[in-house]
Design an enzyme around this catalytic site. Sequence first.
Site, mmCIF file in Angstrom:
data_model
loop_
_atom_site.group_PDB
_atom_site.id
_atom_site.type_symbol
_atom_site.label_atom_id
_atom_site.label_comp_id
_atom_site.label_asym_id
_atom_site.label_seq_id
_atom_site.Cartn_x
_atom_site.Cartn_y
_atom_site.Cartn_z
ATOM 1 N N HIS A 1 -11.036 -0.724 25.629
ATOM 2 C CA HIS A 1 -10.773 -1.626 24.373
ATOM 3 C C HIS A 1 -11.672 -1.564 23.451
ATOM 4 C CE1 HIS A 1 -13.734 -3.891 27.152
ATOM 5 N NE2 HIS A 1 -14.007 -4.343 26.032
ATOM 6 N N HIS B 1 -14.048 1.801 25.044
ATOM 7 C CA HIS B 1 -14.526 1.656 26.218
ATOM 8 C C HIS B 1 -14.023 0.692 27.299
ATOM 9 C CE1 HIS B 1 -15.789 -1.876 24.174
ATOM 10 N NE2 HIS B 1 -16.360 -2.443 25.287
ATOM 11 N N ARG C 1 -17.517 -14.985 26.081
ATOM 12 C CA ARG C 1 -16.877 -14.201 26.919
ATOM 13 C C ARG C 1 -17.216 -14.424 28.505
ATOM 14 N NH1 ARG C 1 -18.023 -7.784 27.365
ATOM 15 N NH2 ARG C 1 -20.017 -8.447 28.391
ATOM 16 N N ASP D 1 -15.542 -1.955 29.882
ATOM 17 C CA ASP D 1 -16.839 -2.609 30.155
ATOM 18 C C ASP D 1 -17.833 -2.283 31.313
ATOM 19 O OD1 ASP D 1 -16.787 -4.056 27.837
ATOM 20 O OD2 ASP D 1 -15.611 -5.750 28.943
HETATM 21 FE FE FE2 Z 1 -16.450 -4.457 25.710
#
Ligand code: FE2
Length: 308
Positions: A284, A134, A299, A136
């Site tokens: 990723h 995917h 993150r 993000d």
């Molecule tokens: Fe992700």
Amino acid sequence: MSIETPSRPALRTATVPSDGILEGPRILRRSPESSAPYELFELRPLGRVIGAEIHGVDLGATLLPDLRAELNRALLEWKVLFFRDQRITSAQQREFASHWGELETNPFIPVGDSDHVTRFARGATSPGFENIWHTDVTFRPRPALGSLLRLVEVPPIGGDTMWADMAAAYDNLGDEVKERIDGLSAVHDFIPGFVRFSGADDLARRQAEFPPVEHPVVRIHPETGRRTLFVNQAFTTHIVGLDRPESDRLLRLLFAQAHVPEFQVRFRWAENSVAFWDNRATQHYAINDYHPHARVAERVAIAGDRPF
Ligand SMILES: [Fe+2]
């Protein structure tokens, strides 16, 4: 009685079979194809087109404009940069990322202790589920520009992350497929990837807050100008204007481009490793092979612009 020897087809170097995916040698180019060396750090490529380790940069130090510019050039060229042994705080991680734009949080994933830092604690208590290719937050009108992920706790083995170069994925489509998808748009929705985060009672509210959005199937990267395949298995539901079977067939083919090893890099984390990726140019996949060991990551995501 004579037995005829069946003839072999001529050897091929590169062909486009009926499914439109190029076989044989891959087209592997970077952009900008940098002729200038990197002066302010050492860059060690991890593959031909995607992924490079950066040595000699402290992400906790004040980021000066020259270094910011050179790191951005490396990010555009290599799409995901890796840094080792960064003993930085969440605040320093945020501060570094903010040099690329406003920070944002994913509305479906609970944030950690400090603003704009999303904490992913997986393995010991929750099995983890980011093991789907995917990009993000493409269910938003302006998907993230990029993200900075730092591993706080690493399982003894496993828990690697993979990234795929979606410009290479585009380059290696057959001409017929490129023509077919040129100018098409696709619908992106949080439902396939994130419906698990909504209870039945707040699903309707979430759906009203995050209606499906349309993005071009091929986006032009705003900084490199490269054509980049921009559909992903987690959030892209269908292609506008095609009937469902045709849309499903085409999407299956396009999703599969992220699975091609030549377009990928795989990163083995250690504590305090950091990955900084260009979300406009990559997909990723977080490898889910470490349960029940813990894997904790923090993150910070940078707001992006509207794909065109
Ligand atoms: Fe992700």
